[in-house]
Design an enzyme around this catalytic site. Structure first.
Site, PDB file in Angstrom:
ATOM      1  CB  SER A  76      29.075  40.719  25.487  1.00 33.92           C
ATOM      2  OG  SER A  76      29.192  40.336  24.137  1.00 33.92           O
ATOM      3  CB  CYS A 126      29.283  45.938  21.268  1.00 30.43           C
ATOM      4  SG  CYS A 126      27.968  46.961  21.969  1.00 30.43           S
TER       5      CYS A 126
END
Lengths: 303, 266
Positions: free
Chosen positions: A47, A128
């Protein structure tokens, strides 16, 4: 009869149905090329955020035994500008860039950074489980999800996937918001928020305490979520969670996934073998079952 | 070898220099580590770092650490009876040849070479080149002497400032050794620029050579990618690589990744 391993995830066409999951093996184009050459149909990057992040101090990734892992890396990444520079010369590897942030403008500005890069799509990290203000904290807010997906879609000229996980709110609301905002597909699921305690040290095994559980222990949770999304929405799904063998991959496809992501499996198999082994197993299964395409199998277990 | 980490207790601490400690501990898993293999070492509450496994007597193993950052300082500060977590050993190991061996090490890079000496065939003739910046930074000289005593050997200690032993860089001493005699293998571990030069020298001399490479590592098990070097993962493909493979790698001796994954140059 010739069967094909080609997979179609909405607008995204993959030569093979196995994809490297985000957060695994980082941000090196050379490593991405190696994995693609070794069978991965596409690569999802770590990410990427607007600014570089060092992540948390160690331990950040710890094996739990039984094919389970817990991690709280803290979204370490070089930032969008540096990463765009790293992948600018890539022409051959289908890279899906995972994006993380907390405000819609961050996502559109990052997409602009990647203009001119050869990329296959974006995956928005809405899940996340271990960093404040981003990931699950965005995913838990359907209104914010909608704005983030809209901002990304309006800037992007390639398919946009939303990666969902199990947070405080009903993840199906996140899915629904992402679809309404124009997401081309859903990736499900992310790691599952967890805590592992070392009883000798009498403290959590990760420096961050809370982390995300991945690997074999979450495989059946992923199957459940993929099946739920597939039955309730008309949206292509990339299944993710606990896939280490071709059997796990087939199970996720039968639950409703159009392609399958592998992550923790790289921790117990060779990066040069894992994707090829899973692909070969899927091909043999298709041959045995008389299936000509991956697409024919999607959701078949619950049809 | 991916079982969960286990806690071990430091049994003794040895001062090597003003900034380097060797911590011994009882652990059969780490005592069995091959030369070049490493452990992920957890200092509870402080951090986790990769450490090459150092030789120790009996069923013990050891880590030799230079205090530098937060985690290495935390490990350096551990005293007898204190706890640390270890997992591994991970990675491959040196391919130890017979005959005349040239070992070139600098600083804590000497650790896997000490282990290599302890595992080398008894009749191997070993030349050890040890580099340090200054005299007070020389360590393992006695350890090396004790390990090498039973076999034909030669020890060359170099200091950059000439305050002890041979003046100059370890790579200069290595070049002299290589031009002076026929070696069957060269092994190096230390600062990457040093290893790069040694691999180049060995390749030019047509001698089999390997080096143990260091990168930032978070998982140690081929998942996180922090340790990537070109197409290689130092944790899973290494840490030991042959000279030809290293010299063909665009990153070796040139650049590495920081904690965030940004590219930095040596």
């Amino acid at each position: 009869m010739e069967s094909s391993l080609e997979a179609q995830v909405g607008p995204l066409r993959l030569e093979r149905p196995t994809v490297l999951a985000s957060g695994i093996l980082g941000i090196s184009v050379e490593i991405f090329g190696r994995l693609h050459g070794a069978g991965a149909g596409a690569i999802v990057s770590k990410s990427i955020s607007v600014e570089p992040r060092d992540g948390y101090p160690g331990p950040t990734v710890v094996p739990l035994g039984g094919g389970g892992w817990i991690n709280a890396v803290g979204l370490s990444n070089p930032g969008a500008a540096a990463f765009a520079g790293m992948i600018r010369d890539n022409r051959t590897v289908p890279i899906i860039v995972s994006l993380v942030g907390s405000a819609p403008e961050e996502f559109s500005s990052m997409v602009e950074r990647f203009e001119g890069c050869h990329i296959a799509g974006y995956e928005i990290n809405l899940s996340c489980p271990h960093v404040d203000d981003v990931g699950l904290e965005v995913g838990d807010d359907p209104e914010l999800v909608s704005r983030v997906v809209r901002a990304t879609k309006s800037a992007a000229s390639v398919p946009v996937f939303a990666k969902v996980g199990l947070g405080r709110s009903d993840y199906l609301d996140t899915v629904s918001a992402a679809i309404d905002a124009g997401a081309d597909g859903i990736t499900a699921i992310n790691t599952v928020q967890a805590l592992a305690i070392d009883i000798e040290a009498q403290r959590p095994k990760l420096s961050n305490g809370i982390g995300g559980l991945s690997g074999i222990p979450i495989g059946t949770i992923a199957q459940r979520c993929v099946a739920q999304i597939h039955s309730q929405f008309d949206i292509p799904i990339m299944g993710c969670g606990g896939v280490s063998t071709w059997e796990d991959a087939v199970a996720l496809v039968l639950a409703g996934a159009s392609a399958v992501q592998l992550g923790s499996a790289l921790g117990y198999g060779s990066p040069d073998r894992v994707f090829a082994d899973v692909n070969d197993g899927i091909a043999r299964y298709m041959e045995r079952k008389g299936v000509r395409s991956v697409r024919e199998m999607v959701g078949r277990a619950l049809a | 070898m991916h079982e969960t980490s286990h806690i071990v207790q430091v049994t003794s601490v040895r001062d090597e220099t003003a900034t380097v400690h060797t911590l011994e501990f009882d652990d059969s898993t780490m005592a069995a580590a091959l030369p070049g293999q490493f452990a992920m070492v957890w200092v509870p509450g402080i951090g986790e770092i990769p450490m090459s496994v150092m030789v120790a007597d009996g069923g013990r193993a050891a880590f030799t650490v230079r205090r530098h950052g937060e985690a290495t300082t935390g490990l350096y500060n551990l005293g007898p009876g204190e706890m640390m977590g270890v997992r591994g050993p991970y990675g491959n190991s040196f391919d130890i040849r017979a005959g005349r061996l040239l070992l070139v090490g600098g600083g804590t890079g000497l650790v896997p070479l000490m282990r290599l000496i302890s595992r080398a065939p008894p009749d191997a003739d070993i030349t050890l080149v040890m580099g340090a910046r200054t005299r007070p930074e020389v360590f393992f000289a006695d350890t090396a002497r004790a390990l090498l005593r039973p076999r034909p050997h030669c020890i060359v200690v170099c200091t950059d400032d000439g305050s002890y032993g041979r003046p100059g860089l370890a790579t200069d001493a290595a070049a002299d050794e290589l031009s002076g005699g026929a070696f069957d293998a060269v092994y190096a571990c230390g600062p990457e620029i040093m290893m790069y030069k040694v691999m180049r020298l060995a390749q030019d001399a047509g001698v089999f050579a390997q080096a143990s490479v260091e990168r930032i590592m978070k998982c140690g098990t081929g998942i996180c990618g922090s340790c990537c070097m070109g197409r290689e993962l130092v944790c899973g493909d290494g840490t030991v690589f042959e000279a030809g493979r290293l010299l063909a790698n665009p990153d070796f001796g040139v650049r590495y990744r920081t904690k965030s994954g940004e590219v930095a140059y040596y």
